[in-house]
Design a protein around this motif. Structure first.
Motif, mmCIF file in Angstrom:
data_model
loop_
_atom_site.group_PDB
_atom_site.id
_atom_site.type_symbol
_atom_site.label_atom_id
_atom_site.label_comp_id
_atom_site.label_asym_id
_atom_site.label_seq_id
_atom_site.Cartn_x
_atom_site.Cartn_y
_atom_site.Cartn_z
ATOM 1 N N ILE A 79 0.838 -1.206 0.000
ATOM 2 C CA ILE A 79 0.000 0.000 0.000
ATOM 3 C C ILE A 79 0.870 1.252 0.000
ATOM 4 O O ILE A 79 0.614 2.198 -0.752
ATOM 5 C CB ILE A 79 -0.953 -0.004 1.214
ATOM 6 N N LEU A 80 1.899 1.276 0.815
ATOM 7 C CA LEU A 80 2.755 2.457 0.921
ATOM 8 C C LEU A 80 3.462 2.775 -0.392
ATOM 9 O O LEU A 80 3.816 3.923 -0.654
ATOM 10 C CB LEU A 80 3.781 2.269 2.032
ATOM 11 N N HIS A 81 3.687 1.757 -1.221
ATOM 12 C CA HIS A 81 4.387 1.956 -2.486
ATOM 13 C C HIS A 81 3.454 1.944 -3.700
ATOM 14 O O HIS A 81 3.908 1.993 -4.829
ATOM 15 C CB HIS A 81 5.498 0.913 -2.634
ATOM 16 N N ASP A 82 2.164 1.929 -3.463
ATOM 17 C CA ASP A 82 1.191 1.933 -4.548
ATOM 18 C C ASP A 82 1.195 3.305 -5.226
ATOM 19 O O ASP A 82 1.046 4.331 -4.558
ATOM 20 C CB ASP A 82 -0.206 1.624 -4.000
ATOM 21 N N PRO A 83 1.360 3.345 -6.542
ATOM 22 C CA PRO A 83 1.418 4.636 -7.256
ATOM 23 C C PRO A 83 0.180 5.515 -7.079
ATOM 24 O O PRO A 83 0.282 6.732 -7.168
ATOM 25 C CB PRO A 83 1.560 4.219 -8.724
ATOM 26 N N ILE A 84 -0.963 4.923 -6.810
ATOM 27 C CA ILE A 84 -2.167 5.753 -6.651
ATOM 28 C C ILE A 84 -2.005 6.764 -5.512
ATOM 29 O O ILE A 84 -2.506 7.879 -5.581
ATOM 30 C CB ILE A 84 -3.431 4.883 -6.437
ATOM 31 N N PHE A 85 -1.244 6.406 -4.489
ATOM 32 C CA PHE A 85 -1.059 7.326 -3.369
ATOM 33 C C PHE A 85 0.047 8.336 -3.630
ATOM 34 O O PHE A 85 0.134 9.347 -2.964
ATOM 35 C CB PHE A 85 -0.788 6.554 -2.085
#
Length: 163
Positions: A34-40
């Motif tokens: 989650i921390l490395h998900d591009p959406i964020f």
């Protein structure tokens, strides 16, 4: 609408210090994804503590967080605490005027006097530049407002781990 958003993956201990809720936290491998998900990276942010800045270095006179400086929490029963995550009672608006609690409560004044240099056990940590330590979480989960925060360590370790 163009609104930004943020989410906080931290499930916290209860206000009474009971850490039983922590078993519901996401595991570190899933958190890392989650921390490395591009959406964020493009559209929103992930809350990593009180502010996006890291914990100030040893000897710093910077405040620990905004608790008691810019924010406070008033419970349904009228208890005033420096922050929703920091359950240290500073008074009750049913018994004292909010203005008096905000400006004169010994507990609120004590919280405002705390500085980054007062934190113990974090200043030599290699993760310090990325740490977003929350004093309230350290108090709830680890029993020490000024000691290391297992929640902050958990978050920064997941952030740094690469699959």
């Amino acid at each position: 609408m163009g609104a930004s958003y943020a989410f906080d993956p931290i499930i916290t201990a209860r206000d009474n210090g009971d850490c039983g809720t922590l078993k519901y936290r996401i595991d570190q491998d899933d958190l890392r994804e989650i921390l490395h998900d591009p959406i964020f990276q493009d559209k929103g942010t992930i809350e990593r503590g009180d502010s996006p800045a890291c914990l100030p270095s040893e000897g710093s006179d910077e405040v620990l967080c905004s608790a008691g400086h810019f924010i406070c929490f008033i419970s349904p029963s009228g208890d005033v605490t420096p922050c929703v995550q920091l359950p240290i009672s500073c008074g009750n608006i049913r018994e004292s005027d909010f203005d008096w609690i905000w400006h004169h409560s010994p507990e609120m004044i004590r919280i405002r006097q705390l500085r980054a240099k007062d934190v113990r056990g974090c200043n030599d940590c290699p993760h310090l530049p990325w740490c977003a330590r929350c004093p309230g979480l350290a108090y709830l989960e680890d029993g020490d407002l000024l000691g290391p925060s297992s929640a902050a360590c958990w978050m920064v370790e997941a952030s740094e781990r690469r699959g």
